[in-house]
Design a protein around this motif. Structure first.
Motif, short mmCIF file in Angstrom:
data_model
loop_
_atom_site.label_atom_id
_atom_site.label_comp_id
_atom_site.label_asym_id
_atom_site.label_seq_id
_atom_site.Cartn_x
_atom_site.Cartn_y
_atom_site.Cartn_z
N CYS A 35 0.83 -1.20 0.00
CA CYS A 35 0.00 0.00 0.00
C CYS A 35 0.87 1.26 0.00
N TYR A 36 1.91 1.29 0.83
CA TYR A 36 2.78 2.46 0.93
C TYR A 36 3.50 2.69 -0.40
N LEU A 37 3.96 1.62 -1.03
CA LEU A 37 4.64 1.76 -2.32
C LEU A 37 3.71 2.35 -3.38
N ARG A 38 2.46 1.91 -3.38
CA ARG A 38 1.51 2.49 -4.34
C ARG A 38 1.28 3.96 -4.05
N GLY A 39 1.23 4.33 -2.78
CA GLY A 39 1.07 5.73 -2.43
C GLY A 39 2.24 6.57 -2.89
N LEU A 40 3.47 6.04 -2.76
CA LEU A 40 4.64 6.76 -3.22
C LEU A 40 4.65 6.94 -4.74
N MET A 41 4.17 5.94 -5.45
CA MET A 41 4.22 5.99 -6.91
C MET A 41 3.09 6.79 -7.53
N LEU A 42 2.00 6.99 -6.81
CA LEU A 42 0.88 7.77 -7.33
C LEU A 42 1.27 9.24 -7.49
N ASP A 43 0.77 9.87 -8.54
CA ASP A 43 1.01 11.30 -8.73
C ASP A 43 0.49 12.09 -7.53
N GLY A 44 1.19 13.15 -7.20
CA GLY A 44 0.80 14.01 -6.08
C GLY A 44 2.00 14.79 -5.60
N ARG A 45 1.80 16.04 -5.25
CA ARG A 45 2.92 16.90 -4.89
C ARG A 45 3.56 16.47 -3.58
N ARG A 46 2.77 16.08 -2.61
CA ARG A 46 3.31 15.66 -1.33
C ARG A 46 3.13 14.17 -1.13
N LYS A 47 4.18 13.53 -0.62
CA LYS A 47 4.13 12.10 -0.34
C LYS A 47 4.16 11.86 1.17
N SER A 48 3.50 12.75 1.93
CA SER A 48 3.33 12.50 3.35
C SER A 48 2.32 11.37 3.51
N ILE A 49 2.32 10.73 4.69
CA ILE A 49 1.42 9.60 4.90
C ILE A 49 -0.04 10.04 4.79
N GLN A 50 -0.36 11.20 5.33
CA GLN A 50 -1.74 11.67 5.25
C GLN A 50 -2.17 11.88 3.80
N ALA A 51 -1.32 12.52 3.00
CA ALA A 51 -1.66 12.78 1.60
C ALA A 51 -1.78 11.48 0.81
N GLY A 59 -6.38 3.17 1.44
CA GLY A 59 -5.42 3.76 2.37
C GLY A 59 -6.03 4.01 3.73
N ASN A 60 -5.24 3.79 4.77
CA ASN A 60 -5.66 4.04 6.15
C ASN A 60 -4.49 4.76 6.83
N GLU A 61 -4.66 6.04 7.11
CA GLU A 61 -3.56 6.84 7.62
C GLU A 61 -2.99 6.28 8.92
N GLN A 62 -3.86 5.87 9.84
CA GLN A 62 -3.37 5.37 11.13
C GLN A 62 -2.54 4.11 10.94
N ASN A 63 -3.01 3.20 10.07
CA ASN A 63 -2.27 1.96 9.82
C ASN A 63 -0.90 2.24 9.20
N LEU A 64 -0.87 3.16 8.22
CA LEU A 64 0.39 3.46 7.57
C LEU A 64 1.35 4.19 8.51
N GLN A 65 0.83 5.09 9.35
CA GLN A 65 1.67 5.76 10.34
C GLN A 65 2.32 4.74 11.26
N GLN A 66 1.55 3.78 11.72
CA GLN A 66 2.08 2.75 12.62
C GLN A 66 3.12 1.89 11.90
N PHE A 67 2.84 1.54 10.66
CA PHE A 67 3.74 0.69 9.88
C PHE A 67 5.10 1.35 9.69
N VAL A 68 5.12 2.64 9.45
CA VAL A 68 6.37 3.34 9.18
C VAL A 68 7.07 3.78 10.47
N ASN A 69 6.32 4.32 11.41
CA ASN A 69 6.94 4.98 12.56
C ASN A 69 7.09 4.13 13.81
N GLN A 70 6.26 3.09 13.98
CA GLN A 70 6.33 2.29 15.20
C GLN A 70 6.60 0.81 14.97
#
Length: 425
Positions: A35-51, A59-70
């Motif tokens: 999921c995170y890789l698809r988010g990085l590859m999708l067009d968009g100016r910001r690649k923050s987890i929320q965006a 996409g689930n922001e809380q799940n991705l935040q946990q996956f990356v940061n904790q």
């Protein structure tokens, strides 16, 4: 990539994720990686987890935040598998050492400090990482990263604890981080054909010596003020009077700056070389290769123990290398310089091609940063930073793989055949 292109590539991406994230033990974590890789590859100016979460249907922001940061998954085996997978496909002519900087506000992001920021071209508050890339004329891929820990973080217990810097990690010079990386990659069975680097590394005698001691060839940039002896120069030992310490052999003539030595041969000694086709036609300039002996106190101190170990005495002779100099058409003087420990008979066009091959990582850094959000990470922790750069590396590797050989098979890891990631995030 737009949403249609990402969805069209999902089957290939699933196989890629299953392979490179095979070391990640949990199925739901591998799914979040997909999921995170698809988010990085999708067009968009910001690649923050929320965006990214907002752009992904699953996409689930809380799940991705946990996956990356904790999350506790180890990024090193993932980067190892990416390196093992990509090196055969790229077929690198060289490995490039580079610095990359990440401008930051505040002082709580891991390893942030006022230091030279290449992204801004000046001193600024930023993070700096040392990276090693496999490079060919057509592609490159990061193989490993080291986050540089400034001296002020070495004993700052409060900030270290808050950002989760491991206990054994302290301040270490960038050139040492680069050599550490080569040692780690060698442990993975990966050895560079040649190392290339800018003058920030090439000027450092300890870095060049470290490569030579590891049996690694190099072509590294140096500054015009570096001093050298001509290859033909010989050290002399004055007669001993019989009293006091015996005189040591030394070069009696002062060494010359690189610029003066190159220019002394005159423009006619430089030969035109074309090293690649650029977007506006052939890339060509005029070059000269000379055999020289790097001078300086540090070069001498490094050479003496090696010579004593091998020959049991110090004859004062400094090791020889090749100086490559460029004198562009229309310029009043030579402009760029490199040192190489490749064999003396290495053809001039090959030296030039290797000296110039670092252009490729500058090209790919634009994709890593602007296309895939390498410098968009908003977390502050050691774990989060390493997870993010690993995921960006994976996304870049996947896109590079598709460009190089979209239909080619890649060697599977043992666990690829037995585990597939979930299709939900």
């Amino acid at each position: 990539m737009d949403a249609f292109e990402v969805n069209r590539a999902r089957a290939k991406l699933a196989l890629f994720v299953a392979d490179v994230f095979a070391s990640v033990p949990r199925k739901d974590q591998r799914a979040k990686g997909d999921c995170y890789l698809r988010g990085l590859m999708l067009d968009g100016r910001r690649k923050s987890i929320q965006a990214m979460a907002e752009r992904l249907a699953d996409g689930n922001e809380q799940n991705l935040q946990q996956f990356v940061n904790q999350s506790t998954w180890d990024p090193v085996p993932v980067r190892r598998r990416i390196a093992e997978r990509m090196v055969p496909q790229i077929g690198p002519a060289a490995w490039a050492v580079d610095d990359v900087s990440f401008p930051k506000d505040g002082k709580m992001s891991v390893a942030v400090a006022p230091q030279y920021c290449g992204a801004l071209g000046k001193q600024a508050n930023c993070q700096v990482a040392v990276s090693v890339h496999a490079v060919s004329d057509t592609a490159s891929c990061p193989l490993q990263w080291r986050l540089f820990v400034p001296q002020e973080w070495a004993h700052d217990a409060a900030r270290r604890k808050k950002t989760g810097i491991p206990e054994g990690v302290g301040h270490r010079e960038k050139w040492r981080l680069a050599l550490d990386t080569f040692d780690e990659l060698a442990g993975w069975g990966l050895v560079p054909p040649v190392v290339v680097a800018d003058a920030g590394y090439g000027q450092n005698a300890d870095f060049r010596d470290g490569l030579s001691k590891r049996g690694i060839s190099y072509v590294v940039a140096v500054r015009s003020d570096m001093t050298l002896h001509p290859h033909s120069a010989e050290p002399l030992t004055p007669p001993w009077s019989g009293k006091g310490r015996k005189p040591q052999p030394r070069y009696r003539r002062k060494p010359s700056p690189v610029s003066a030595l190159a220019m002394s041969h005159g423009r006619p000694a430089f030969h035109e070389v074309t090293w690649r086709q650029g977007s506006r036609g052939p890339m060509r300039s005029r070059f000269l290769a000379l055999r020289v002996r790097p001078a300086g106190v540090r070069a001498r101190r490094l050479a003496q123990p090696a010579a004593t170990t091998e020959h049991r005495h110090w004859d004062g002779v400094l090791p020889e290398v090749t100086l490559l100099a460029e004198w562009p058409e229309g310029a009043e003087a030579p402009s760029d310089y490199w040192l190489s420990n490749l064999p003396a008979g290495t053809p001039l066009p090959e030296l030039v091609r290797l000296a110039k091959i670092r252009w490729r990582i500058e090209h790919d850094y634009r994709e890593l940063k602007h296309g895939l959000g390498l410098d968009h990470f908003e977390g502050r922790s050691w774990v989060g930073w390493h997870h993010h750069v690993t995921l960006v590396t994976a996304a870049h590797a996947f896109l590079t793989e598709q460009r190089l050989a979209p239909k080619a098979d890649t060697a599977d890891s043992p666990s690829t055949r037995s585990s597939m990631p979930s299709r939900t995030c």
